[in-house]
Scaffold this active site. Structure first.
Site, PDB file in Angstrom:
ATOM      1  N   LYS A 191       0.841  -1.194   0.000  1.00 43.42           N
ATOM      2  CA  LYS A 191       0.000   0.000   0.000  1.00 43.42           C
ATOM      3  C   LYS A 191       0.877   1.246   0.000  1.00 43.42           C
ATOM      4  CE  LYS A 191      -3.844   1.987   2.715  1.00 43.42           C
ATOM      5  NZ  LYS A 191      -4.711   1.734   3.890  1.00 43.42           N
ATOM      6  N   SER A 208      -9.766  -0.772   7.212  1.00 38.33           N
ATOM      7  CA  SER A 208      -9.205  -0.549   5.879  1.00 38.33           C
ATOM      8  C   SER A 208      -8.455  -1.725   5.277  1.00 38.33           C
ATOM      9  CB  SER A 208      -8.281   0.673   5.902  1.00 38.33           C
ATOM     10  OG  SER A 208      -9.039   1.847   6.040  1.00 38.33           O
ATOM     11  N   SER A 222      -9.390   1.556   3.118  1.00 34.58           N
ATOM     12  CA  SER A 222      -8.594   2.323   2.183  1.00 34.58           C
ATOM     13  C   SER A 222      -7.527   1.497   1.466  1.00 34.58           C
ATOM     14  CB  SER A 222      -7.901   3.467   2.932  1.00 34.58           C
ATOM     15  OG  SER A 222      -7.048   2.959   3.945  1.00 34.58           O
TER      16      SER A 222
END
Length: 462
Positions: A79, A173, A149
């Site tokens: 990420k 997330s 996210s």
């Protein structure tokens, strides 16, 4: 089966026994990236030549007898909040234009030492402040949200453009996109995996964890990640542990089934699939126990009361100097944080202390809790609300965070496992929650359940 379709554990065994080389696996993954990434937009950037070079080095090391373990030669996605030396960490934001990390984050360094190969950095909802990751399409239907996210990492794993990925989890997330894309997501106990070198959203709620195809894969990655780092003030001094699950007999395991909160305002197909999965745990020997979730009326207020002011404090300088560079939805949330009284933040802190105490009391009577990971499958891109059967309307963000945030507030571990598809062909996820540092219990139960299911399929990604 193509190499990119292999779960991590299968790929690792094939590499260890020389039936598959890191170069063959990497080439297969990168060809998959070329084929589906234009539709998915999971990656901020792909470092194909760097990855191929690293794969050749890994192949040489393994051939020379220097095999580092199950992650050696395995392609991964990180990420884009996670620092890798010399590589941009953009947080999917114009605010970070031109930024390059000076050093590896702890988790990137540990994965590199284990021999994992970085395919690229994946999209996040800007600065992790959202539950949809709007840049990225769902791996099962690109017209629907990826979840956030950590949507980019979840989609990359689901679509076979990475064998495993890392995400961060502040209110769900990791687990929300895992559920929406049909992969496994693990939010470890708060402090088990160090966050040094990872861009923060809310320091008292942030976690780092793996997204994988199987529960066994998640255990392999967690084994490489967990361990103390004094540079993270919240890092726990826990001994090194092998988290790989063993066996499928759950006899004696007490599984709490919530009679409130977790099955309220939940899609009927989601509820049916999760209850069926819970029944499967019972068929494996577990004993089902009704539990009452404490302090439910305070959960969302506590989550937002902690997260909003902490996020605004982190962004204070850039919010005042370059506010126009933020996306509108994130900028509004950051500006709201400037208006929150200190007393509200302190009340949220008190509420968290009480909630931790009550959850600890509840978890004395069960070994884990099983519940839906999210109340609905992936909504259409741009959809802002969900209307439930009783006519109640809820924002998509509130709906997706509602069932995942208790684990962030309390710091307990939570594992999301896919349990089927709805009538539209969209994945459904079950969430297992346990006591602090009970990852092995969750992984054992999740692994046992997965052994009763067909092998996880790669998403169509079209």
């Amino acid at each position: 089966m193509q190499p990119y379709e292999l779960p991590l554990s299968d790929a690792a065994e094939a590499i260890r026994t020389r039936r598959l080389s890191p170069v063959e696996l990497t080439d297969s993954v990168l060809r998959r990236v070329e084929r589906v990434e234009p539709h998915l937009q999971a990656y901020v950037a792909v470092a194909a030549e760097h990855t191929r070079r690293a794969a050749r080095e890994a192949e040489g090391e393994i051939a020379a007898g220097r095999h580092r373990g199950p992650l050696h030669g395995i392609p991964m996605a990180l990420k884009d909040l996670i620092d890798v030396a010399g590589v941009p960490t953009s947080a999917s934001s114009r605010v970070r234009t031109g930024h390059r990390a000076r050093a590896d984050s702890t988790v990137a360094a540990r994965l590199s030492a284990a021999g994992a190969l970085l395919v690229g950095k994946t999209h996040t909802h800007e600065f992790a402040y959202g539950l949809t990751t709007p840049q990225t399409g769902n791996a099962w239907d690109t017209g629907r949200v990826a979840g956030g996210s950590s949507g980019g990492s979840a989609v990359a794993v689901a679509a076979g453009t990475a064998t495993f990925g890392l995400g961060t989890d502040t209110g769900g997330s990791i687990r929300v996109p895992a559920a929406l894309n049909g992969v496994v997501g693990l939010k470890p106990t708060y402090g088990l995996v160090p966050r040094h070198g990872v861009t923060s959203l809310s320091w008292s709620l942030d976690h780092v964890g793996p997204l994988t195809r199987t529960v066994e894969d998640a255990a392999l990655v967690l084994t490489a990640l967990a361990g103390h780092d004094p540079r993270d003030p919240a890092s726990l001094t826990t001994p090194a542990t092998d988290y790989r699950p063993a066996g499928t007999d759950l006899t004696g395991l007490r599984v709490g089934v919530p009679r409130n909160y977790y099955f309220e305002h939940v899609d009927m197909e989601v509820e049916a699939a999760v209850r069926c999965a819970i029944d499967q745990l019972a068929a494996l020997g577990a004993r089902l126990v009704d539990v009452e979730i404490p302090m439910t009326r305070y959960i969302q207020a506590t989550q937002w009361g902690l997260m909003v002011p902490e996020a605004t404090a982190y962004h204070e300088r850039t919010l005042r100097t370059v506010p126009e560079l933020y996306q509108a939805d994130v900028r509004v949330l950051l500006e709201v944080g400037e208006l929150m009284p200190a007393g509200d933040y302190l009340r949220a802190q008190r509420s968290r202390t009480l909630m931790r105490r009550e959850w600890a009391r509840m978890l004395r009577d069960v070994d884990l809790i099983a519940a839906p990971a999210v109340p609905a499958t992936a909504v259409k891109a741009g959809q802002e609300t969900i209307t439930w059967a009783d006519g109640t309307m809820e924002s998509v963000s509130d709906a997706y965070v509602r069932l995942s945030s208790p684990a962030n507030i309390t710091g307990v571990p939570s594992l999301t496992v896919p349990v089927g598809l709805d009538s539209a062909g969209l994945p459904i996820g079950m969430q297992l929650l346990g006591r602090p540092l009970a990852e092995r219990v969750l992984l054992r139960a999740g692994h046992a359940y997965q052994q009763t299911r067909p092998a996880p399929a790669i998403a169509p990604a079209a």
